[in-house]
Write a protein that holds these residues in place. Structure first.
Motif, PDB file in Angstrom:
ATOM      1  N   SER A 157      34.389  49.034  41.346  1.00  0.00           N
ATOM      2  CA  SER A 157      35.848  48.554  41.449  1.00  0.00           C
ATOM      3  C   SER A 157      35.984  47.858  39.920  1.00  0.00           C
ATOM      4  O   SER A 157      35.464  47.185  39.382  1.00  0.00           O
ATOM      5  N   PRO A 158      37.477  48.126  39.554  1.00  0.00           N
ATOM      6  CA  PRO A 158      37.636  47.426  38.585  1.00  0.00           C
ATOM      7  C   PRO A 158      38.158  46.066  38.509  1.00  0.00           C
ATOM      8  O   PRO A 158      38.524  45.464  37.637  1.00  0.00           O
ATOM      9  N   ASP A 159      38.309  45.704  39.800  1.00  0.00           N
ATOM     10  CA  ASP A 159      38.820  44.305  40.171  1.00  0.00           C
ATOM     11  C   ASP A 159      38.395  44.138  41.587  1.00  0.00           C
ATOM     12  O   ASP A 159      38.847  44.456  42.586  1.00  0.00           O
ATOM     13  N   ALA A 160      37.169  43.255  41.549  1.00  0.00           N
ATOM     14  CA  ALA A 160      36.466  42.895  42.768  1.00  0.00           C
ATOM     15  C   ALA A 160      37.481  42.354  43.919  1.00  0.00           C
ATOM     16  O   ALA A 160      37.506  42.247  45.122  1.00  0.00           O
ATOM     17  N   ALA A 161      38.141  41.382  43.160  1.00  0.00           N
ATOM     18  CA  ALA A 161      39.164  40.146  43.967  1.00  0.00           C
ATOM     19  C   ALA A 161      40.324  41.179  44.597  1.00  0.00           C
ATOM     20  O   ALA A 161      40.598  41.258  46.020  1.00  0.00           O
TER      21      ALA A 161
END
Length: 264
Positions: free
Chosen positions: A76-80
């Motif tokens: 994922s490029p952005d876990a949040a």
């Protein structure tokens, strides 16, 4: 290997109450060697195949003892942002996004069918350094009793398109990232005892499936299925002595015609 496209399996690890036992077992069955335990990160210990990082083993944190199982992580490029999508689409967050030093950011989720998986936003640790070579990750399938929920959930969380295998004997779907098929989805049949939860089955590549099975069973592992030949390779499903399920596949030994696959 570079950072993988979003939704691509990029890492696998497992908790073992007996880490040394796990190292002995997988060292023999998959040819793994192990790095130093990282005391700063809960004695997380990387496994290597032919010098390349392919997985990790770790002792359970206090209060997290239980059945050992392999956890597959998706890039994922952005876990949040991925965690928010997991929640918004009927999944659960088991561990909120957490930075792991400068290695990257992880979180753990559960799909609506009950299978646990990880999300990895790469920092200096980009994930698998080898794929498909002996001892390395080869493939994975979600085994689920709720294929409809799972088929809707994963493409809502990751940029997946769907395909299905045209085979009346099983309900088997696949998820693609671009042109690459990255994950399978198998409907669990009555052959699975009701107490077996949904899970993601991780396949590791081996040079000789029968040899790997013989080593695994000799060391206290359990043969669950196979070995059988397929158009994708000769494979078998196993459980290690601590109960973690996994499969081995020799992708050089193939038999039969590739099944028909259609877009969904």
């Amino acid at each position: 290997m570079a950072v993988q496209p979003e939704g691509t399996p990029c890492w696998a690890d497992a908790m073992f109450s007996d880490v040394e036992g796990a190292k002995t077992f997988y060292g023999d069955v998959l040819g793994w060697t192990f790095g130093e335990a990282s005391s700063e990160y809960g004695n997380y210990t990387q496994a290597y195949a032919d010098g390349k990082a392919v997985a990790a083993v770790v002792p359970p944190m206090p209060g997290q003892e239980g059945q050992s199982q392999w956890c597959l992580y998706f890039a994922s490029p952005d876990a949040a942002a991925t965690a928010a999508k997991i929640r918004d689409n009927g999944g659960e967050i088991l561990m909120e996004p957490m930075a792991v030093g400068d290695f990257g950011t992880m979180c753990l989720g559960r799909d609506p069918g009950g299978a646990v998986f990880g999300v990895w936003q790469a920092g200096v640790h980009e994930g698998f350094e080898a794929v498909g070579t002996p001892g390395a990750y080869a493939w994975a399938e979600i085994f689920t009793r709720d294929p409809e929920k799972v088929d809707a959930f994963f493409p809502a969380v990751f940029p997946y398109s769907r395909k299905r295998m045209e085979d009346d004997s099983m309900d088997f779907g696949m998820f693609d990232v671009g042109e690459n098929t990255v994950l399978g989805r198998m409907k669990m049949t009555e052959e699975f005892p009701p107490e077996v939860p949904s899970y993601i089955n991780v396949y590791f590549a081996v040079a000789d499936c029968d040899d790997a099975v013989a080593k695994a069973t000799k060391l206290g592992g359990t043969l669950r299925f196979g070995p059988v030949d397929s158009p994708f390779g000769r494979f078998a499903a196993l459980s290690d002595p601590q109960g973690a399920s996994f499969s081995v596949i020799d992708m050089s030994t193939t038999e039969g015609e590739m099944p028909k696959i259609s877009e969904v």
